[in-house]
Design an enzyme around this catalytic site. Sequence first.
Site, PDB file in Angstrom:
ATOM      1  N   LYS A 232     -13.550   6.770 -13.338  1.00 23.67           N
ATOM      2  CA  LYS A 232     -13.266   5.560 -12.550  1.00 23.67           C
ATOM      3  C   LYS A 232     -12.252   4.668 -13.255  1.00 23.67           C
ATOM      4  O   LYS A 232     -11.261   4.235 -12.662  1.00 23.67           O
ATOM      5  CB  LYS A 232     -14.551   4.770 -12.317  1.00 23.67           C
ATOM      6  CG  LYS A 232     -14.340   3.403 -11.698  1.00 23.67           C
ATOM      7  CD  LYS A 232     -13.708   3.462 -10.315  1.00 23.67           C
ATOM      8  CE  LYS A 232     -13.326   2.091  -9.819  1.00 23.67           C
ATOM      9  NZ  LYS A 232     -12.705   2.118  -8.492  1.00 23.67           N
ATOM     10  N   CYS A 290      -8.913  -4.666  -9.624  1.00 27.74           N
ATOM     11  CA  CYS A 290      -9.162  -3.340 -10.212  1.00 27.74           C
ATOM     12  C   CYS A 290      -8.225  -3.052 -11.371  1.00 27.74           C
ATOM     13  O   CYS A 290      -8.653  -2.901 -12.511  1.00 27.74           O
ATOM     14  CB  CYS A 290      -8.985  -2.271  -9.122  1.00 27.74           C
ATOM     15  SG  CYS A 290      -9.841  -2.651  -7.618  1.00 27.74           S
TER      16      CYS A 290
HETATM   17  N1  SAJ Z   1       1.802  -2.803  -7.104  1.00 29.99           N
HETATM   18  C1  SAJ Z   1       3.100  -2.660  -7.616  1.00 29.99           C
HETATM   19  N2  SAJ Z   1       3.762  -1.496  -7.415  1.00 29.99           N
HETATM   20  C2  SAJ Z   1       3.182  -0.449  -6.737  1.00 29.99           C
HETATM   21  C3  SAJ Z   1       1.865  -0.602  -6.231  1.00 29.99           C
HETATM   22  C4  SAJ Z   1       1.192  -1.791  -6.430  1.00 29.99           C
HETATM   23  O1  SAJ Z   1       3.640  -3.584  -8.232  1.00 29.99           O
HETATM   24  O2  SAJ Z   1       3.834   0.585  -6.568  1.00 29.99           O
HETATM   25  C5  SAJ Z   1       1.084  -4.048  -7.337  1.00 29.99           C
HETATM   26  C6  SAJ Z   1       0.643  -4.729  -6.051  1.00 29.99           C
HETATM   27  O3  SAJ Z   1       1.637  -5.652  -5.610  1.00 29.99           O
HETATM   28  C7  SAJ Z   1      -0.619  -5.456  -6.490  1.00 29.99           C
HETATM   29  C8  SAJ Z   1      -1.190  -4.563  -7.586  1.00 29.99           C
HETATM   30  O4  SAJ Z   1      -0.110  -3.725  -8.030  1.00 29.99           O
HETATM   31  O5  SAJ Z   1      -0.314  -6.717  -7.045  1.00 29.99           O
HETATM   32  C9  SAJ Z   1      -2.375  -3.698  -7.189  1.00 29.99           C
HETATM   33  O6  SAJ Z   1      -1.994  -3.015  -6.025  1.00 29.99           O
HETATM   34  P1  SAJ Z   1      -2.874  -1.733  -5.507  1.00 29.99           P
HETATM   35  O7  SAJ Z   1      -2.114  -1.148  -4.359  1.00 29.99           O
HETATM   36  O8  SAJ Z   1      -3.232  -0.870  -6.641  1.00 29.99           O
HETATM   37  O9  SAJ Z   1      -4.183  -2.394  -4.862  1.00 29.99           O
HETATM   38  P2  SAJ Z   1      -5.614  -2.638  -5.510  1.00 29.99           P
HETATM   39  O10 SAJ Z   1      -5.535  -3.446  -6.734  1.00 29.99           O
HETATM   40  O11 SAJ Z   1      -6.468  -3.135  -4.401  1.00 29.99           O
HETATM   41  O12 SAJ Z   1      -6.100  -1.174  -5.959  1.00 29.99           O
HETATM   42  C10 SAJ Z   1      -7.086  -0.508  -5.210  1.00 29.99           C
HETATM   43  C11 SAJ Z   1      -7.774   0.459  -6.147  1.00 29.99           C
HETATM   44  N3  SAJ Z   1      -8.958   0.932  -5.464  1.00 29.99           N
HETATM   45  C12 SAJ Z   1     -10.138   0.958  -6.137  1.00 29.99           C
HETATM   46  O13 SAJ Z   1     -10.258   0.644  -7.297  1.00 29.99           O
HETATM   47  C13 SAJ Z   1     -11.298   1.426  -5.357  1.00 29.99           C
HETATM   48  C14 SAJ Z   1      -6.869   1.610  -6.498  1.00 29.99           C
HETATM   49  O14 SAJ Z   1      -7.651   2.628  -7.156  1.00 29.99           O
HETATM   50  C15 SAJ Z   1      -6.243   2.210  -5.268  1.00 29.99           C
HETATM   51  O15 SAJ Z   1      -5.355   3.241  -5.666  1.00 29.99           O
HETATM   52  C16 SAJ Z   1      -5.471   1.127  -4.539  1.00 29.99           C
HETATM   53  O16 SAJ Z   1      -6.430   0.141  -4.113  1.00 29.99           O
HETATM   54  C17 SAJ Z   1      -4.791   1.705  -3.295  1.00 29.99           C
HETATM   55  O17 SAJ Z   1      -4.168   2.782  -3.459  1.00 29.99           O
HETATM   56  O18 SAJ Z   1      -4.856   1.052  -2.239  1.00 29.99           O
END
Ligand code: SAJ
Length: 476
Positions: A232, A290
């Site tokens: 995880k 996360c």
């Molecule tokens: N971000 C970037 N560049 C990227 C992707 C994201 O800068 O290419 C930034 C986003 O703007 C944000 C942060 O990173 O500020 C996190 O974005 P995220 O898409 O990872 O969203 P989270 O934080 O909600 O991550 C969750 C996580 N899910 C769980 O822990 C159950 C992650 O494992 C998932 O991969 C992610 O959602 C997802 O893919 O939606």
Amino acid sequence: MSERLQSIIGKRGPIRTVGVVGMGYVGIPAAALFADAPEFDSVVGFQRDSASSGYKVAMLNRGESPLKGEEPGLEELLRKVTDAGKFRCTSDFSEIAGCDAVTLAIQTPFLDPKDLIPDFSALIEGLRNVGRYIAEGTLVVLESTVTPGTTAGMAREILEAESGLTAGKEFCLAHAPERVMVGRLLRNIREHDRIVGGIDDVSTARAVELYRPVLTTGKIISMTATAAEVTKTAENAFRDLQIAAANQLALHCEAIGVNVYDVRAGIDSLKGEGITRAILWPGAGVGGHCLTKDSWHLERGAQVLGGDLWYPHGEKSIFGVARAINEFMPRHMVHLTLEGLKRAGKEPGGATVALLGWAFIQNSDDTRNTPAEPYLAAMEETGAVVRIHDPYVSEYPGIEISQDLVETLTGVDAVVIFTAHRHYFALDPAWMKKISGEEHPVIVDGRNVVDPDLFIQAGFVYKGIGRGDRNDHPIR
Ligand code: SAJ
């Protein structure tokens, strides 16, 4: 296999009553899905009667969800299982005594990641409440994201101390990390593969019995409890690492003088026969609940709870370096803003800056660990006045957030895009320049939202993450 535990489970029979501790965005959908499974007779949701969350008990017993935002199917499912008498919520933890299985979904933040000490206080309270009431043959499952080693270590110790029972001999103990994302909670639980890890084989098998009924397309992947904890934390550490690699590349492209998005498209084109680069996107920073903490749980698992780590010794691993790069990006947005103001002949002191996007992720109202917060603090330290706009977020402690773009953009010296909300993709340079009242307003794009050439032609000073090809453009 522990014969004693196996025989206790045999006498107890199949899981019929499930307890879920922590009525949050992880516990509520899990409880509703357990209640909807024909394999189980009833589900009890446990929620502390605290000032901030006690209200959820009555709401949930009316079949209403206390969760904000759209969660497809959740309200209907809660109403269905509540009306059917299969789910109810209480703050009386003694009812755990009647549960065959109890899951804990309680947040585990880091107060200050620098010292690798997580704030387990809420989890410890939950474990104490559970330990006080479990009986022989109960299955206890941690769903919270925890430092590798916690289930078989701290959690086991607390449960044994409170119950007087021995894990792996008189009760089952496992870790089954949640993998839910806001906005798709039910779908994620049903469709994502579920990692299930017991402290021993009997615990693993009992935990598989609990989770299999709620999965539709998702498969069970079983392993040890500690391996499940590593899985995880590492799955998020890897995502954080991928984003950090894109951010570092963006900084390299700024120094070299090329467009990181051209480079990214080039890299991403290498595909086929198992080849992949899976390059993610550079941006203004990484927020959320996360990625900002899970790498630190993994680091702590190896560097504090683990054995002798071959590399690195006493310094950040690649996961820690990735965190540092991602935490640098909001500071880099400050650099780009200050450089832009300087090119426009402005000092930051007294300059007015419009910050577009407070949510940590596009088209959402989720503000947890938003990278805009460190940017705001740093900009205000320079004496700049910052106005914040977000179409989805109307309140945040101590911060004033407008939903009126005209009001936010009128008379500003600089506009800074922090979140790629869909509203910002239609920003019109001529209109923005007009209401700014400036000859050369500044625009800083943290999420590749605007076309630099349109803004440069309109007389803006442009700065963008990774835009080494435009960041020193001639001013029109
Ligand atoms: N971000 C970037 N560049 C990227 C992707 C994201 O800068 O290419 C930034 C986003 O703007 C944000 C942060 O990173 O500020 C996190 O974005 P995220 O898409 O990872 O969203 P989270 O934080 O909600 O991550 C969750 C996580 N899910 C769980 O822990 C159950 C992650 O494992 C998932 O991969 C992610 O959602 C997802 O893919 O939606």
